[in-house]
Design a protein around this motif. Structure first.
Motif, mmCIF file in Angstrom:
data_model
loop_
_atom_site.group_PDB
_atom_site.id
_atom_site.type_symbol
_atom_site.label_atom_id
_atom_site.label_comp_id
_atom_site.label_asym_id
_atom_site.label_seq_id
_atom_site.Cartn_x
_atom_site.Cartn_y
_atom_site.Cartn_z
ATOM 1 N N ASN A 171 -12.241 -11.187 -12.790
ATOM 2 C CA ASN A 171 -13.340 -11.325 -13.736
ATOM 3 C C ASN A 171 -12.994 -10.634 -15.057
ATOM 4 N N VAL A 172 -13.332 -11.286 -16.170
ATOM 5 C CA VAL A 172 -13.127 -10.707 -17.498
ATOM 6 C C VAL A 172 -14.496 -10.309 -18.025
ATOM 7 N N PHE A 173 -14.629 -9.046 -18.463
ATOM 8 C CA PHE A 173 -15.918 -8.567 -18.935
ATOM 9 C C PHE A 173 -15.728 -7.528 -20.030
ATOM 10 N N ALA A 215 -21.930 -2.483 -22.683
ATOM 11 C CA ALA A 215 -23.146 -3.281 -22.791
ATOM 12 C C ALA A 215 -24.070 -2.474 -23.690
ATOM 13 N N GLY A 216 -24.111 -2.831 -24.959
ATOM 14 C CA GLY A 216 -24.845 -2.018 -25.930
ATOM 15 C C GLY A 216 -24.102 -0.717 -26.150
ATOM 16 N N VAL A 217 -24.719 0.411 -25.836
ATOM 17 C CA VAL A 217 -24.066 1.712 -25.983
ATOM 18 C C VAL A 217 -23.577 2.255 -24.638
ATOM 19 N N THR A 218 -23.826 1.522 -23.551
ATOM 20 C CA THR A 218 -23.453 1.965 -22.202
ATOM 21 C C THR A 218 -22.069 1.462 -21.835
ATOM 22 N N ASN A 219 -21.199 2.370 -21.365
ATOM 23 C CA ASN A 219 -19.879 1.982 -20.866
ATOM 24 C C ASN A 219 -20.038 1.383 -19.470
ATOM 25 N N ILE A 220 -19.383 0.252 -19.227
ATOM 26 C CA ILE A 220 -19.425 -0.387 -17.918
ATOM 27 C C ILE A 220 -18.311 0.216 -17.067
ATOM 28 N N SER A 221 -18.677 0.792 -15.911
ATOM 29 C CA SER A 221 -17.703 1.508 -15.084
ATOM 30 C C SER A 221 -17.290 0.738 -13.842
ATOM 31 N N GLU A 259 -11.965 -5.055 -26.589
ATOM 32 C CA GLU A 259 -13.215 -4.662 -25.936
ATOM 33 C C GLU A 259 -13.361 -5.261 -24.540
ATOM 34 N N LEU A 260 -12.340 -5.972 -24.053
ATOM 35 C CA LEU A 260 -12.437 -6.649 -22.767
ATOM 36 C C LEU A 260 -11.596 -5.978 -21.694
ATOM 37 N N ARG A 261 -12.021 -6.146 -20.448
ATOM 38 C CA ARG A 261 -11.281 -5.675 -19.283
ATOM 39 C C ARG A 261 -11.140 -6.826 -18.301
ATOM 40 N N VAL A 262 -10.107 -6.737 -17.453
ATOM 41 C CA VAL A 262 -9.898 -7.712 -16.382
ATOM 42 C C VAL A 262 -9.922 -6.950 -15.064
ATOM 43 N N CYS A 269 -17.828 -8.102 -8.668
ATOM 44 C CA CYS A 269 -17.493 -7.638 -7.314
ATOM 45 C C CYS A 269 -17.725 -6.143 -7.111
ATOM 46 N N LYS A 270 -18.179 -5.459 -8.140
ATOM 47 C CA LYS A 270 -18.449 -4.013 -8.111
ATOM 48 C C LYS A 270 -17.182 -3.184 -7.926
ATOM 49 N N GLY A 271 -15.995 -3.798 -8.163
ATOM 50 C CA GLY A 271 -14.735 -3.066 -8.089
ATOM 51 C C GLY A 271 -14.568 -2.138 -9.280
ATOM 52 N N THR A 272 -13.714 -1.142 -9.136
ATOM 53 C CA THR A 272 -13.502 -0.179 -10.212
ATOM 54 C C THR A 272 -12.046 -0.140 -10.671
ATOM 55 N N SER A 273 -11.266 -1.121 -10.269
ATOM 56 C CA SER A 273 -9.865 -1.180 -10.663
ATOM 57 C C SER A 273 -9.687 -2.314 -11.666
#
Length: 49
Positions: free
Chosen positions: A15-17, A21-27, A6-9, A32-36
Motif C-alpha cells: 500500500n502507498v500512503f 494526515a493533516g498535522v498527524t504523523n501516520i505510524s 511525502e509518501l511511504r510504501v 494492513c496496520k503494519g509498521t514496516s
C-alpha cells in the motif's frame, strides 16, 4: 497535490500512503496496520521519445 517525498510504501502489503494526515504523523499502514514501510525516493526516470 502530494509530493513523492511525502509518501511511504508498506513492505507487508504494498500500500502507498501519505506520511501525514493533516498535522498527524501516520505510524502504521491504514490498510494492513503494519509498521514496516519504506519512503519513496525521487529517482530520475528516462522518458521515451
Amino acid at each position: 497535490m502530494v509530493l513523492l517525498e511525502e509518501l511511504r510504501v508498506c513492505k507487508n502489503c504494498g500500500n502507498v500512503f501519505s506520511k501525514k494526515a493533516g498535522v498527524t504523523n501516520i505510524s502504521e499502514c491504514p490498510q494492513c496496520k503494519g509498521t514496516s514501510f519504506e519512503e519513496i525516493e525521487n529517482t530520475d526516470v528516462l522518458s521515451q521519445e
